[in-house]
Enzyme design. Structure first.
Site, PDB file in Angstrom:
ATOM      1  N   HIS A 168       0.819  -1.232   0.056  1.00 33.11           N
ATOM      2  CA  HIS A 168      -0.082  -0.078   0.011  1.00 33.11           C
ATOM      3  C   HIS A 168       1.075   1.209  -0.051  1.00 33.11           C
ATOM      4  O   HIS A 168       0.787   2.154   0.753  1.00 33.11           O
ATOM      5  CB  HIS A 168      -1.107  -0.005   1.000  1.00 33.11           C
ATOM      6  CG  HIS A 168      -0.675  -0.266   2.370  1.00 33.11           C
ATOM      7  ND1 HIS A 168       0.253   0.223   3.161  1.00 33.11           N
ATOM      8  CD2 HIS A 168      -1.297  -1.341   3.382  1.00 33.11           C
ATOM      9  CE1 HIS A 168       0.333  -0.300   4.375  1.00 33.11           C
ATOM     10  NE2 HIS A 168      -0.665  -0.998   4.474  1.00 33.11           N
ATOM     11  N   GLU A 215      -6.663  -6.578   8.873  1.00 32.99           N
ATOM     12  CA  GLU A 215      -6.304  -6.076   7.523  1.00 32.99           C
ATOM     13  C   GLU A 215      -5.993  -7.135   6.631  1.00 32.99           C
ATOM     14  O   GLU A 215      -5.539  -8.351   6.921  1.00 32.99           O
ATOM     15  CB  GLU A 215      -4.877  -5.339   7.672  1.00 32.99           C
ATOM     16  CG  GLU A 215      -4.715  -4.428   6.289  1.00 32.99           C
ATOM     17  CD  GLU A 215      -3.802  -3.458   6.371  1.00 32.99           C
ATOM     18  OE1 GLU A 215      -2.914  -3.102   7.518  1.00 32.99           O
ATOM     19  OE2 GLU A 215      -3.502  -2.557   5.629  1.00 32.99           O
ATOM     20  N   ASP A 263      -3.684  -8.410   4.657  1.00 29.09           N
ATOM     21  CA  ASP A 263      -2.566  -9.259   4.579  1.00 29.09           C
ATOM     22  C   ASP A 263      -2.620 -10.054   5.644  1.00 29.09           C
ATOM     23  O   ASP A 263      -1.986 -11.324   5.645  1.00 29.09           O
ATOM     24  CB  ASP A 263      -1.561  -8.590   4.698  1.00 29.09           C
ATOM     25  CG  ASP A 263      -1.331  -7.348   5.716  1.00 29.09           C
ATOM     26  OD1 ASP A 263      -2.534  -6.827   6.127  1.00 29.09           O
ATOM     27  OD2 ASP A 263      -0.191  -7.010   6.307  1.00 29.09           O
ATOM     28  N   HIS A 289      -2.324  -2.094  14.350  1.00 28.48           N
ATOM     29  CA  HIS A 289      -2.045  -1.063  13.320  1.00 28.48           C
ATOM     30  C   HIS A 289      -3.397  -0.223  13.147  1.00 28.48           C
ATOM     31  O   HIS A 289      -3.347   0.786  12.442  1.00 28.48           O
ATOM     32  CB  HIS A 289      -1.465  -1.644  12.168  1.00 28.48           C
ATOM     33  CG  HIS A 289      -1.318  -0.984  11.068  1.00 28.48           C
ATOM     34  ND1 HIS A 289      -1.735  -1.633   9.735  1.00 28.48           N
ATOM     35  CD2 HIS A 289      -1.336   0.497  10.565  1.00 28.48           C
ATOM     36  CE1 HIS A 289      -1.685  -0.718   8.849  1.00 28.48           C
ATOM     37  NE2 HIS A 289      -1.500   0.455   9.336  1.00 28.48           N
ATOM     38  N   ASP A 303       0.767  -6.818  13.934  1.00 24.58           N
ATOM     39  CA  ASP A 303       1.506  -5.787  13.185  1.00 24.58           C
ATOM     40  C   ASP A 303       2.726  -5.355  14.014  1.00 24.58           C
ATOM     41  O   ASP A 303       3.770  -4.651  13.659  1.00 24.58           O
ATOM     42  CB  ASP A 303       0.902  -4.855  12.458  1.00 24.58           C
ATOM     43  CG  ASP A 303       0.223  -5.001  11.187  1.00 24.58           C
ATOM     44  OD1 ASP A 303       0.500  -5.988  10.589  1.00 24.58           O
ATOM     45  OD2 ASP A 303      -0.665  -4.213  10.524  1.00 24.58           O
ATOM     46  N   HIS A 326       4.598 -10.023  10.659  1.00 23.41           N
ATOM     47  CA  HIS A 326       5.537  -9.752   9.656  1.00 23.41           C
ATOM     48  C   HIS A 326       6.879  -9.989  10.226  1.00 23.41           C
ATOM     49  O   HIS A 326       7.200  -9.480  11.361  1.00 23.41           O
ATOM     50  CB  HIS A 326       5.358  -8.564   9.300  1.00 23.41           C
ATOM     51  CG  HIS A 326       4.151  -8.144   8.602  1.00 23.41           C
ATOM     52  ND1 HIS A 326       3.603  -8.665   7.260  1.00 23.41           N
ATOM     53  CD2 HIS A 326       3.249  -7.096   8.907  1.00 23.41           C
ATOM     54  CE1 HIS A 326       2.410  -7.907   7.255  1.00 23.41           C
ATOM     55  NE2 HIS A 326       2.379  -7.326   7.936  1.00 23.41           N
TER      56      HIS A 326
HETATM   57 FE1  FEO Z   1      -2.131  -3.861   9.451  1.00 16.73          FE
HETATM   58 FE2  FEO Z   1       0.151  -6.530   8.351  1.00 16.73          FE
HETATM   59  O1  FEO Z   1      -1.723  -5.143   8.625  1.00 16.73           O
END
Ligand code: FEO
Length: 399
Positions: free
Chosen positions: A24, A80, A82, A144, A163, A226
């Site tokens: 994004h 989200e 992802d 997030h 996140d 992540h």
């Molecule tokens: Fe806010 Fe990794 O998504």
């Protein structure tokens, strides 16, 4: 594909996205991972899922531990896409009637995103039993999104932080002890600067609660959604966050600019030299070859950001407008600014940049500097004065 054991009965079952480069609007030159975790207890629990397109990767890793149909429940720490885009497909393999637990806002977000998927969405309470162990939950709004929450497997000291404490890196390493801080440190700052800067105030409060509630002292492993799992020293990434939320300026300046026929570039070079000579760590960032998300990472710890633009059709250069638009959304605090640029006809851009920096709350110790046509060395006194004034302001700010 294989799962990765974190502790007995706790596995990483996520996906590695080696190819993603645009997240994004944020450049991810090293790709990313979508981490998901499987806890095998009386109730087999999947924590978070993956981006759409990576469902098979997750399911194949799960299948090496248990048949996916035996999963009893799913916890979605963050809605989200992802981490949830793969949820509809994954729930078909697990069983659509099985519960998907999320925060209240998470239930709303997942319901809105997957209206026709038939998910059994349920809001979590304070805790969720897995059988012998339990997960406890903490709302972490704005790490997030408003729906975000942490899940804590108290008996093992494992924090599933979605996140929070993440970084974007597609690699074969899954743990912090497999890479040096010289590798993960810049990636973690890059992630924080681009994803979490606008929310430093709420994040600061969350971190205070993590410490004051005693949670910080009980964390042995942090499993984000992540990048790396923090098992060697989870306190280290926590420490970085405690520092980054302060947005404390360092003795550093960033010169960010674009140029049409090299005149604004010439001004940028002189400005860079002035600040360097004044003892300020200075970064020269041309928007011709540096992505906006890399520039804002350089800006994060800088006391000053000086922005240069030529004028085209009475406007600032498109790449400069793009950078300022992105930086405005990040809501940096404690910044000193400055504007400069060359022009041929009307020369509006430096004034526009100066006005934009003022609107963003930057302290502006000097007026914008502009030069008509092509400056020579002798024409750069205005730029040198801007550099001198900004260097003094930086020294005062960091004293
Ligand atoms: Fe806010 Fe990794 O998504």
């Amino acid at each position: 594909m294989d799962p990765i054991k974190i502790l007995d009965n706790v596995y990483w079952v996520g996906a590695v996205d080696y190819d993603i480069r645009d997240f994004h609007g944020y450049l991810t030159p090293k790709g990313s991972t979508y981490n998901a975790y499987l806890v095998v207890d009386d109730k087999i629990t999947l924590i978070d899922t993956v981006r759409h397109g990576f469902e098979e990767e997750l399911l194949s890793r799960v299948a090496k531990v248990v048949d996916p149909a035996k999963i009893d429940q799913v916890v979605s720490n963050h809605a989200e896409m992802d981490h949830s885009g793969g949820l509809p497909e994954i729930m078909k393999a697990i069983g659509l009637s099985k519960p998907v637990y999320a925060s209240k806002l998470g239930v709303q977000a997942l319901g809105g995103q997957f209206q026709n998927a038939g998910l059994n969405l349920q809001a979590v309470g304070a805790s969720l039993s897995l059988g012998k162990e339990e997960l406890t939950f903490m709302e972490t709004r704005m790490i997030h999104w408003p729906d975000s929450m942490f899940s804590f497997l108290a008996a093992r000291g494992i924090l599933f932080s979605q996140d929070g404490f993440g970084l974007h890196l597609a690699s074969t390493q899954r743990f912090d002890d497999e890479l040096g801080e010289n590798v993960w440190g810049p990636l973690a700052l890059n992630y924080f600067a681009n994803i979490l800067t606008p929310y430093t105030a709420p994040i600061s409060k969350i971190l205070e609660t993590v410490v004051s509630s005693g949670l910080a002292a009980r964390i042995k492993i942090i499993c984000p959604d992540h990048g790396l799992i923090w098992r060697k020293d989870p306190g280290r990434i926590l420490q970085h966050y405690q520092e980054w939320v302060q947005q404390k300026p360092k003795n550093k300046a960033v010169i960010v600019f674009d140029t049409m026929w090299h005149s604004t570039e010439f001004m940028a070079r002189e400005l860079t030299d002035c600040l360097r000579v004044a003892g300020i760590e200075t970064r020269y960032q041309s928007l011709k070859n540096t992505h906006r998300s890399q520039v804002v990472t350089e800006c994060y710890e800088a006391a000053a950001v000086l922005v240069g633009s030529p004028t085209i059709n009475n406007q600032m250069f498109p790449s400069v407008a793009d950078f300022l638009n992105y930086a405005r959304g990040l809501k940096f605090k404690n910044k000193i600014g400055g504007a400069f640029g060359s022009y041929g006809w009307s020369g509006e851009a430096p004034k526009q940049v100066q006005a934009e920096l003022a609107a963003m709350g930057y302290q502006l110790p000097a007026p914008e500097v502009r030069f008509k046509w092509v400056p020579l060395e002798k024409d750069l006194d205005g730029v040198r004065q801007l550099g001198k004034t900004v260097a003094e302001a930086v020294k005062k700010a960091v004293a």
